[in-house]
Design a protein around this motif. Structure first.
Motif, mmCIF file in Angstrom:
data_model
loop_
_atom_site.group_PDB
_atom_site.id
_atom_site.type_symbol
_atom_site.label_atom_id
_atom_site.label_comp_id
_atom_site.label_asym_id
_atom_site.label_seq_id
_atom_site.Cartn_x
_atom_site.Cartn_y
_atom_site.Cartn_z
ATOM 1 N N GLU A 125 -10.916 -3.788 -3.245
ATOM 2 C CA GLU A 125 -10.273 -3.113 -4.373
ATOM 3 C C GLU A 125 -10.188 -1.603 -4.193
ATOM 4 O O GLU A 125 -9.621 -0.908 -5.030
ATOM 5 N N LEU A 126 -10.767 -1.096 -3.107
ATOM 6 C CA LEU A 126 -10.783 0.342 -2.873
ATOM 7 C C LEU A 126 -9.517 0.732 -2.124
ATOM 8 O O LEU A 126 -9.260 0.250 -1.019
ATOM 9 N N ARG A 127 -8.696 1.592 -2.722
ATOM 10 C CA ARG A 127 -7.451 2.032 -2.087
ATOM 11 C C ARG A 127 -7.692 3.372 -1.395
ATOM 12 O O ARG A 127 -7.556 4.429 -1.995
ATOM 13 N N LEU A 128 -8.059 3.309 -0.132
ATOM 14 C CA LEU A 128 -8.388 4.522 0.610
ATOM 15 C C LEU A 128 -7.135 5.173 1.179
ATOM 16 O O LEU A 128 -6.209 4.493 1.615
ATOM 17 N N ASP A 150 -10.468 7.917 -1.891
ATOM 18 C CA ASP A 150 -9.524 6.947 -2.443
ATOM 19 C C ASP A 150 -8.288 7.628 -3.025
ATOM 20 O O ASP A 150 -8.143 8.856 -2.960
ATOM 21 N N SER A 151 -7.407 6.823 -3.603
ATOM 22 C CA SER A 151 -6.115 7.325 -4.082
ATOM 23 C C SER A 151 -6.250 8.254 -5.287
ATOM 24 O O SER A 151 -5.280 8.926 -5.645
ATOM 25 N N LEU A 189 -3.538 5.235 7.078
ATOM 26 C CA LEU A 189 -4.849 5.796 6.770
ATOM 27 C C LEU A 189 -5.041 7.057 7.591
ATOM 28 O O LEU A 189 -4.902 7.039 8.823
ATOM 29 N N LEU A 190 -5.309 8.164 6.924
ATOM 30 C CA LEU A 190 -5.632 9.396 7.624
ATOM 31 C C LEU A 190 -7.099 9.325 8.052
ATOM 32 O O LEU A 190 -7.983 9.145 7.214
ATOM 33 N N LEU A 353 0.304 12.803 0.068
ATOM 34 C CA LEU A 353 -0.245 12.337 1.344
ATOM 35 C C LEU A 353 0.096 10.867 1.567
ATOM 36 O O LEU A 353 0.463 10.468 2.683
ATOM 37 N N GLN A 354 0.007 10.051 0.522
ATOM 38 C CA GLN A 354 0.348 8.635 0.654
ATOM 39 C C GLN A 354 1.799 8.453 1.097
ATOM 40 O O GLN A 354 2.095 7.641 1.979
#
Length: 375
Positions: A125-128, A150-151, A189-190, A353-354
């Motif tokens: 559930e973690l949106r990194l 995370d986001s 993913l950065l 960034l996303q």
């Protein structure tokens, strides 16, 4: 005593049909104020089937309350030898279980349990959007740490392993564990790392093209300055700092290349160090990430600042016995730091960034092209 009265009635009062009776007292102990104390406990027996277990006495003997008291004090900097001095006054009863060795054993047991729970939790559930991987040196051991953003710009301690960042197997094992626990990186993913080649290889092996690497500008600056005499370090360091603050990618890259050319004749080692991985130190510039967010994510300082809590606590250890001990103490410092983490500076720009990561991976086209066909 209330429970005894409920089971057998008030002392001296007849209770018709009662099935249990008082059976004197015996020595016992309970947990009070972060220690064990000796008490006399009442006994109750069933007429038919022997001793009655008193729920209130069992609750008062729960050692997890003592374990938690030990952990809380240790996390706040209390040494094992000073633990007893921090306890509340429990009156004239005799306290025990507060020796240095017993407190140390409780800390190890509770800390290992906390770390197992925290570092095995699911990450589905973690949106990194960013992952930072760095190592901290503890005596003769190194602990590699993975921290996520995370986001919403919140920071998370994700994992750690004893072993060097120069060891690809160690770093790869750590990253693969994150993926097995559900870490998602399909939208890009950065990954912020220092200059270790093994670390870079592990990132490529686990995340493939979905990982966009940003080399730590702080480590780059240190590496370049290490090749210079003291007389040259100040102006070169100032020039590097100013260049990495340059908002435009092309201008920053040109300035770094000019500096490398300038250093080439007198300090070829510094020039080679600057050129090595130069492009990846400008990843966030190239993605068009401005201001505070670029500054926040262009180094592994988050890991270093989180582990700075270790220094004061780690200084209390007089002899390091194993890598497991080093890992446990680093974990303690990280969990303590995580409870006090603030949101990432510049977190309002995380959506930018996303979008930039999706563009970098060509995901924007994959989303929009079917819509154009349908139209």
């Amino acid at each position: 005593m209330n429970e005894v009265a409920q089971r057998v009635g008030l002392r001296g009062k007849h209770q018709a049909g009662r099935q249990a009776y008082r059976h004197g007292w015996e020595p016992g102990w309970v947990v009070i104020g972060g220690c064990k104390v000796h008490v006399k406990r009442p006994r109750v027996r069933q007429k038919a089937s022997g001793e009655v277990r008193l729920e209130s006495y069992a609750w008062a003997q729960q050692e997890n309350r003592l374990d938690e008291a030990v952990l809380a004090r240790m996390l706040h900097g209390v040494a094992t030898r000073s633990y007893a001095a921090t306890l509340e006054d429990v009156g004239e009863v005799e306290a025990f279980g507060t020796s240095k060795s017993r407190v140390g054993q409780r800390f190890i047991r509770q800390m290992e349990a906390k770390l197992r729970e925290h570092l095995s939790r699911r990450l589905d559930e973690l949106r990194l959007v960013a992952l930072r991987v760095d190592g901290v040196r503890i005596d003769e051991w190194t602990v590699v740490v993975a921290l996520g953003v995370d986001s919403e710009g919140r920071k998370h301690v994700l994992g750690l392993r004893e072993g060097a960042t120069e060891n690809e197997a160690t770093v790869r094992s750590l990253l693969e564990d994150l993926v097995e626990r559900g870490l998602r990186y399909d939208q890009g993913l950065l990954v912020v790392i220092d200059g270790a080649k093994a670390l870079r290889a592990a990132v490529r092996a686990v995340f493939g093209k979905q990982a966009v690497v940003q080399r730590c500008t702080v480590h780059k600056k240190r590496n370049v300055l290490d090749h210079l005499p003291e007389s040259e370090k100040r102006w070169v360091g100032r020039k590097l700092t100013q260049t990495y603050r340059e908002p435009e990618y092309s201008a920053a890259k040109a300035a770094l290349e000019r500096l490398a050319d300038q250093l080439e004749e007198q300090h070829p080692g510094a020039a080679a160090s600057l050129r090595e991985g130069l492009e990846e130190t400008l990843t966030l510039h190239r993605l068009g990430i401005p201001g505070l967010l670029r500054t926040s994510l262009s180094s592994t300082n988050l890991a270093e600042s989180a582990l700075s809590a270790f220094e004061a606590k780690g200084d209390r250890v007089k002899r390091w016995r194993s890598g497991q001990q080093a890992e446990r103490w680093a974990g303690m410092a990280l969990l303590y730091a995580e409870s006090r983490f603030r949101r990432l500076r510049g977190h309002r720009l995380v959506p930018m960034l996303q979008e930039a990561l999706r563009r970098e991976l060509g995901l924007e086209r994959a989303i929009t092209e079917p819509a154009l066909v349908a139209g």
